[in-house]
Motif scaffolding. Structure first.
Motif, mmCIF file in Angstrom:
data_model
loop_
_atom_site.group_PDB
_atom_site.id
_atom_site.type_symbol
_atom_site.label_atom_id
_atom_site.label_comp_id
_atom_site.label_asym_id
_atom_site.label_seq_id
_atom_site.Cartn_x
_atom_site.Cartn_y
_atom_site.Cartn_z
ATOM 1 N N THR A 134 -9.561 -5.663 -6.004
ATOM 2 C CA THR A 134 -8.120 -5.592 -5.810
ATOM 3 C C THR A 134 -7.593 -6.861 -5.157
ATOM 4 N N ILE A 135 -8.274 -7.340 -4.130
ATOM 5 C CA ILE A 135 -7.832 -8.564 -3.449
ATOM 6 C C ILE A 135 -7.883 -9.753 -4.401
ATOM 7 N N TYR A 136 -8.950 -9.882 -5.161
ATOM 8 C CA TYR A 136 -9.067 -11.007 -6.076
ATOM 9 C C TYR A 136 -8.048 -10.926 -7.212
ATOM 10 N N SER A 137 -7.764 -9.729 -7.709
ATOM 11 C CA SER A 137 -6.765 -9.605 -8.769
ATOM 12 C C SER A 137 -5.362 -9.904 -8.241
ATOM 13 N N LEU A 138 -5.048 -9.469 -7.016
ATOM 14 C CA LEU A 138 -3.754 -9.826 -6.437
ATOM 15 C C LEU A 138 -3.647 -11.325 -6.203
ATOM 16 N N ALA A 139 -4.738 -11.954 -5.830
ATOM 17 C CA ALA A 139 -4.732 -13.408 -5.655
ATOM 18 C C ALA A 139 -4.500 -14.114 -6.988
ATOM 19 N N LEU A 140 -5.101 -13.617 -8.057
ATOM 20 C CA LEU A 140 -4.873 -14.219 -9.368
ATOM 21 C C LEU A 140 -3.433 -14.041 -9.824
ATOM 22 N N ILE A 141 -2.851 -12.880 -9.544
ATOM 23 C CA ILE A 141 -1.446 -12.653 -9.882
ATOM 24 C C ILE A 141 -0.558 -13.608 -9.087
ATOM 25 N N SER A 142 -0.870 -13.799 -7.827
ATOM 26 C CA SER A 142 -0.059 -14.710 -7.019
ATOM 27 C C SER A 142 -0.224 -16.155 -7.478
ATOM 28 N N LEU A 143 -1.417 -16.530 -7.921
ATOM 29 C CA LEU A 143 -1.600 -17.870 -8.477
ATOM 30 C C LEU A 143 -0.782 -18.064 -9.747
ATOM 31 N N TYR A 144 -0.733 -17.040 -10.570
ATOM 32 C CA TYR A 144 0.082 -17.098 -11.787
ATOM 33 C C TYR A 144 1.551 -17.274 -11.421
ATOM 34 N N ARG A 145 2.000 -16.576 -10.376
ATOM 35 C CA ARG A 145 3.387 -16.723 -9.931
ATOM 36 C C ARG A 145 3.646 -18.114 -9.370
ATOM 37 N N LEU A 146 2.665 -18.689 -8.699
ATOM 38 C CA LEU A 146 2.851 -20.039 -8.158
ATOM 39 C C LEU A 146 3.026 -21.071 -9.260
ATOM 40 N N PHE A 147 2.358 -20.891 -10.382
ATOM 41 C CA PHE A 147 2.492 -21.842 -11.479
ATOM 42 C C PHE A 147 3.856 -21.754 -12.156
ATOM 43 N N LYS A 148 4.512 -20.605 -12.058
ATOM 44 C CA LYS A 148 5.817 -20.440 -12.678
ATOM 45 C C LYS A 148 6.948 -20.987 -11.803
ATOM 46 N N VAL A 149 6.697 -21.127 -10.501
ATOM 47 C CA VAL A 149 7.728 -21.606 -9.575
ATOM 48 C C VAL A 149 7.784 -23.129 -9.627
#
Length: 106
Positions: free
Chosen positions: A35-50
Motif C-alpha cells: 500500500t505504501i509503495y503504491s501510494l508513492a507511485l501514485i504520488s510520483l505520477y502526480r508529480l510528473f503532471k504538475v
C-alpha cells in the motif's frame, strides 16, 4: 527450575499458535508495504503532471531514488533496507495529495 541464562524453549501452548500468528503478521506487513509503495507511485505520477514541483517533494524524491539505486546496484538487496526509506515515502505521499478541507455548515 534453574535458569542458567541459556536458551529456554517457549511453552507448548505458545508454539502451537506461533506459526499461524507469524504468517498473519507477515501478511499484514506485506500488505502495508504494498500500500505504501503504491501510494508513492501514485504520488510520483502526480508529480510528473504538475508543472511546478515543491522543493520538499523533489528533495524527498531525490533521496528515495538515490537510496534505492545505491542499495540495488552497489550494496546488497534485503528487505530491511526498505524500512529505512519509509519515512521519506510518507513525506512524498503527504506532499503530493491535496489537502482535504472540511466545510462547516452554519
Amino acid at each position: 527450575m534453574r535458569i542458567t541464562g541459556g536458551y529456554v524453549s517457549a511453552p507448548a501452548w505458545f508454539q502451537k499458535g506461533q506459526a499461524w500468528w507469524s504468517s498473519i503478521a507477515s501478511l499484514v506487513l506485506r500488505l502495508a508495504f504494498v500500500t505504501i509503495y503504491s501510494l508513492a507511485l501514485i504520488s510520483l505520477y502526480r508529480l510528473f503532471k504538475v508543472k511546478e514541483v515543491d522543493p520538499l517533494s523533489l528533495f524527498s524524491l531525490l533521496i528515495a531514488v538515490g537510496y534505492i539505486t545505491f542499495h540495488t546496484f552497489l550494496w546488497e538487496v534485503e528487505g530491511r533496507y526498505g524500512q529505512a526509506i519509509t519515512p521519506i515515502l510518507f513525506l512524498l505521499i503527504a506532499n503530493s495529495f491535496p489537502e482535504i478541507k472540511i466545510k462547516k455548515e452554519v
